[in-house]
Structure formats: structure tokens, C-alpha cells
Design a protein around this motif. Structure first.
Motif, short mmCIF file in Angstrom:
data_model
loop_
_atom_site.label_atom_id
_atom_site.label_comp_id
_atom_site.label_asym_id
_atom_site.label_seq_id
_atom_site.Cartn_x
_atom_site.Cartn_y
_atom_site.Cartn_z
N ILE A 48 34.21 47.34 48.13
CA ILE A 48 35.64 47.09 48.23
C ILE A 48 35.92 46.79 49.69
O ILE A 48 35.53 47.56 50.57
CB ILE A 48 36.47 48.29 47.77
CG1 ILE A 48 36.13 48.68 46.33
CG2 ILE A 48 37.96 48.00 47.93
CD1 ILE A 48 36.71 50.01 45.88
N ILE A 95 35.46 43.51 45.66
CA ILE A 95 36.89 43.66 45.35
C ILE A 95 37.62 43.65 46.68
O ILE A 95 37.17 44.29 47.64
CB ILE A 95 37.18 45.00 44.64
CG1 ILE A 95 36.34 45.19 43.40
CG2 ILE A 95 38.67 45.13 44.35
CD1 ILE A 95 36.64 44.27 42.27
N ALA A 160 38.65 47.40 38.25
CA ALA A 160 38.19 46.13 38.83
C ALA A 160 36.71 46.20 39.18
O ALA A 160 35.95 45.27 38.93
CB ALA A 160 39.02 45.78 40.06
#
Length: 164
Positions: A48, A95, A160
Motif C-alpha cells: 500500500i 494499492i 482492495a
């Protein structure tokens, strides 16, 4: 030309802590860096990338999963080639999360999300983005309510990451 202002005080956000809990992630005397490793797990294949205040949500998601790295992007632009090198470390997907306008389905992705999308696409890496997609109207009681309105929550990050 567009623009947005999110008028929520930032003094009520959590302090980012080191992964081992030994103290705050950064100190006032620390040297500035464009990218800060916030959470790192052995053999992580997904990451992320957080830009701005939602970084702590990324840390919470990574701590729950235990196999996703988190890097905080402290400012743009990053050094030439640095974003490409970072993205290529995560072949299973990236992400992005940011509390800025990232575009709409009609107009496409923009800003930091678009930079990462371009790099990831060139490398054949899946990518997903969480951010503000329609800044016209949103609750402004606080960060959590505003972010939840745009789907920027820990559970959305978990979903996600799992979807990649």
C-alpha cells in the motif's frame, strides 16, 4: 481547472508509530525523505502506498494482514526511477490511498494515483486506488466520516488488497 479543500483539523489524527511500537515513526530532527517505509513484512508481494493523512489506515490494514508492506510518500516528485523501483518490488499488486482527488470513472485516474497506475501498468502489476472521487459534496464532521464517504476505510483497504 478544479481544486479541493478539505477543511478538517489534522490535530486529531493518530501519531504514526514505528512497526515495533518503540516510538513515533518520525522525529522533528530526522532528515526528510521522499518515501518512508512504515510497515514491512518478510516476503511481502503486495504494498500500500499512502500519500497524506490516511497513512495510518494503511498501517492498520497491513498489521491485520501481516503480509503487505506500507510506504508513505512524503512529497512529490520522488527521485527519478525511485517509484518504478518501489513498485517493481511488489509483483502481486499495489494499492494507493490518498485524501486528495484521484479522478472519476468518467475522467480517469489523476494525481499520485495516476503516477502509480502508469508505472504499475508498464510493469504488468495490478493496481487499485482509494481516494476522493467526487469532491462536490461530502460530510465534514471529521476525517473518518469524510474518508468513509469516499470508501477510504481500513476494511476497504483490506478488501482492495485481497482483490489483487
Amino acid at each position: 481547472y478544479g481544486g479541493h479543500i478539505i477543511g478538517i483539523p489534522r490535530d486529531n489524527l493518530p501519531i504514526l508509530a514505528k512497526q515495533d511500537g518503540s516510538g513515533p515513526l518520525g522525529e522533528a530532527a530526522d532528515e526528510w525523505e521522499a518515501v518512508t517505509a512504515y510497515r514491512e513484512y518478510p516476503k511481502a508481494k503486495k504494498a500500500i502506498l499512502a500519500l497524506g493523512a490516511p497513512a495510518f489506515l494503511a498501517g492498520e490494514a497491513a498489521d491485520k494482514l501481516g503480509n503487505v508492506d506500507v510506504h508513505i510518500i512524503n512529497g512529490l516528485p520522488v527521485a527519478a526511477g525511485a517509484l518504478e523501483k518501489l513498485v517493481r518490488r511488489y509483483p502481486k499488486g499495489i494499492i494507493t490511498i490518498e485524501d486528495g482527488f484521484i479522478g472519476t470513472a468518467e475522467t480517469g485516474v489523476r494525481g499520485f494515483a495516476s503516477l502509480v497506475a502508469g508505472v504499475a501498468t508498464d510493469a504488468g502489476i495490478k493496481v487499485a486506488h482509494l481516494g476522493i472521487t467526487d469532491p462536490r459534496t461530502a460530510p465534514a464532521d471529521g476525517h473518518m466520516e469524510t474518508w468513509a464517504h469516499f470508501g477510504m476505510t481500513r476494511s476497504a483497504l483490506l478488501q482492495a488488497v485481497k482483490s489483487l
